[in-house]
Design a protein around this motif. Structure first.
Motif, short mmCIF file in Angstrom:
data_model
loop_
_atom_site.label_atom_id
_atom_site.label_comp_id
_atom_site.label_asym_id
_atom_site.label_seq_id
_atom_site.Cartn_x
_atom_site.Cartn_y
_atom_site.Cartn_z
N PHE A 98 36.57 46.26 39.33
CA PHE A 98 37.98 45.92 39.52
C PHE A 98 38.38 44.84 38.51
CE2 PHE A 98 36.42 47.19 43.73
CZ PHE A 98 37.38 48.10 44.12
N ASN A 99 39.66 44.77 38.20
CA ASN A 99 40.19 43.72 37.34
C ASN A 99 40.01 42.36 38.03
OD1 ASN A 99 42.69 41.89 36.77
ND2 ASN A 99 42.48 43.20 34.97
N LYS A 100 39.40 41.41 37.33
CA LYS A 100 39.10 40.10 37.94
C LYS A 100 40.35 39.38 38.44
CE LYS A 100 36.31 38.52 34.65
NZ LYS A 100 35.38 37.69 33.88
N ILE A 101 41.37 39.33 37.62
CA ILE A 101 42.59 38.58 38.00
C ILE A 101 43.26 39.23 39.20
CG2 ILE A 101 44.90 37.90 37.24
CD1 ILE A 101 43.67 37.61 34.40
N GLU A 102 43.37 40.56 39.18
CA GLU A 102 44.00 41.26 40.31
C GLU A 102 43.18 41.09 41.59
OE1 GLU A 102 47.06 42.60 40.49
OE2 GLU A 102 47.23 41.74 38.49
N THR A 103 41.87 41.15 41.47
CA THR A 103 41.01 40.96 42.64
C THR A 103 41.18 39.54 43.19
OG1 THR A 103 39.43 42.56 41.79
CG2 THR A 103 38.62 41.03 43.47
N PHE A 104 41.16 38.57 42.30
CA PHE A 104 41.35 37.17 42.70
C PHE A 104 42.67 37.02 43.47
CE2 PHE A 104 43.01 32.90 41.95
CZ PHE A 104 41.92 32.10 42.29
N LYS A 105 43.76 37.56 42.92
CA LYS A 105 45.07 37.45 43.57
C LYS A 105 45.11 38.18 44.91
CE LYS A 105 47.78 36.90 39.32
NZ LYS A 105 48.79 37.53 38.45
N SER A 137 43.84 47.69 49.98
CA SER A 137 43.20 47.12 48.78
C SER A 137 41.92 46.37 49.14
CB SER A 137 44.15 46.16 48.07
OG SER A 137 45.24 46.85 47.53
N ILE A 138 41.98 45.53 50.15
CA ILE A 138 40.77 44.76 50.47
C ILE A 138 39.71 45.63 51.14
CG2 ILE A 138 41.84 42.48 50.39
CD1 ILE A 138 42.03 42.47 53.38
N ASP A 139 40.13 46.67 51.85
CA ASP A 139 39.15 47.62 52.38
C ASP A 139 38.41 48.30 51.23
OD1 ASP A 139 38.30 49.34 54.94
OD2 ASP A 139 38.63 50.71 53.25
N ASN A 140 39.14 48.70 50.20
CA ASN A 140 38.52 49.33 49.03
C ASN A 140 37.56 48.37 48.32
OD1 ASN A 140 39.75 51.83 49.35
ND2 ASN A 140 41.53 51.24 48.13
N ILE A 141 37.96 47.13 48.20
CA ILE A 141 37.09 46.13 47.56
C ILE A 141 35.82 45.96 48.38
CG2 ILE A 141 36.84 43.69 46.93
CD1 ILE A 141 39.93 43.78 46.28
N LEU A 142 35.98 45.81 49.69
CA LEU A 142 34.79 45.63 50.55
C LEU A 142 33.88 46.84 50.53
CD1 LEU A 142 36.22 43.65 53.56
CD2 LEU A 142 34.13 43.09 52.32
N ARG A 143 34.45 48.03 50.53
CA ARG A 143 33.63 49.25 50.47
C ARG A 143 32.79 49.24 49.20
NH1 ARG A 143 37.33 52.71 50.51
NH2 ARG A 143 37.54 52.86 52.76
N SER A 144 33.40 48.87 48.09
CA SER A 144 32.68 48.81 46.81
C SER A 144 31.61 47.72 46.84
CB SER A 144 33.65 48.57 45.66
OG SER A 144 34.51 49.66 45.50
N ILE A 145 31.94 46.59 47.44
CA ILE A 145 30.96 45.50 47.56
C ILE A 145 29.73 45.97 48.34
CG2 ILE A 145 30.52 43.30 48.75
CD1 ILE A 145 33.45 42.52 47.94
N PHE A 146 29.96 46.60 49.50
CA PHE A 146 28.82 47.05 50.31
C PHE A 146 28.02 48.13 49.59
CE2 PHE A 146 31.01 45.05 53.95
CZ PHE A 146 29.95 44.27 54.38
N ASN A 147 28.68 49.04 48.89
CA ASN A 147 27.94 50.04 48.12
C ASN A 147 27.08 49.38 47.06
OD1 ASN A 147 28.63 52.48 49.38
ND2 ASN A 147 30.58 52.56 48.31
N LYS A 148 27.61 48.38 46.41
CA LYS A 148 26.88 47.67 45.36
C LYS A 148 25.68 46.92 45.94
CE LYS A 148 27.76 44.58 41.46
NZ LYS A 148 28.83 44.01 40.63
#
Length: 179
Positions: A98-105, A137-148
């Motif tokens: 994910f884009n760092k700035i967008e994720t941060f925001k 958006s945060i569900d998608n981020i968390l899903r990617s985090i757990f997969n990683k």
């Protein structure tokens, strides 16, 4: 809601992945039958329970609040500058996905909602109108985090380590040093 199709192979792969996760959590005495606030409970297991609560929540603000607790469980080691530090750590951890700035925001926005909910404050209508999008958006981020994390033994070990090892991992990641 859109219809989603899965092949038999995709379902079989998911079952195998699920079984590996459950076995890992069982080995850490961190399955759903254990008390999640026990000191020996896996951070990963605790974060997964917060995600489960988020996905069961009907109210979007509560959903977002539980997602924030999952982020906090995985990425925080103290309460100093929590929103900023968490947003930064997630952004750097997921920089390849994910884009760092967008994720941060995005994480900062989620924490703003959580803070207002927790402290009994109100949201502006434009914030309310964006809760669904933010939650997705945060569900998608968390899903990617757990997969990683769950597909990498080194990351599983790191995230289930004492706080000082987690701090060292993120210092090296953020300041681009070898951990």
């Amino acid at each position: 809601m859109a219809e989603v199709d899965f092949t038999k192979e995709e379902i079989d792969n998911f079952i195998g992945f699920h079984d590996k996760i459950e076995s890992y959590l069982y080995g850490k005495s961190s399955g759903s039958v254990y008390f999640m606030l026990n000191k020996n409970f896996s951070r990963i297991g605790r974060a997964l329970l917060f995600v489960k609560q988020a996905r069961e929540a009907r109210n979007l603000a509560y959903k977002i609040s539980n997602y924030c607790s999952a982020f906090e469980t995985l990425f925080s080691t103290d309460s100093a500058e929590l929103s900023h530090k968490l947003s930064e750590r997630v952004a750097f951890f997921m920089a390849n996905e994910f884009n760092k700035i967008e994720t941060f925001k995005t994480i900062k926005k989620a924490y703003s909602v959580r803070s207002k909910l927790t402290h009994g404050d109100c949201l502006e209508q434009k914030q309310i109108d964006l809760l669904g999008e933010l939650s997705t958006s945060i569900d998608n981020i968390l899903r990617s985090i757990f997969n990683k994390i769950l597909t990498n033994e080194s990351l599983k070990e790191t995230f289930d380590s004492p706080k000082n090892k987690i701090d060292s991992y993120f210092e090296a990641l953020i300041f681009d040093e070898k951990s």
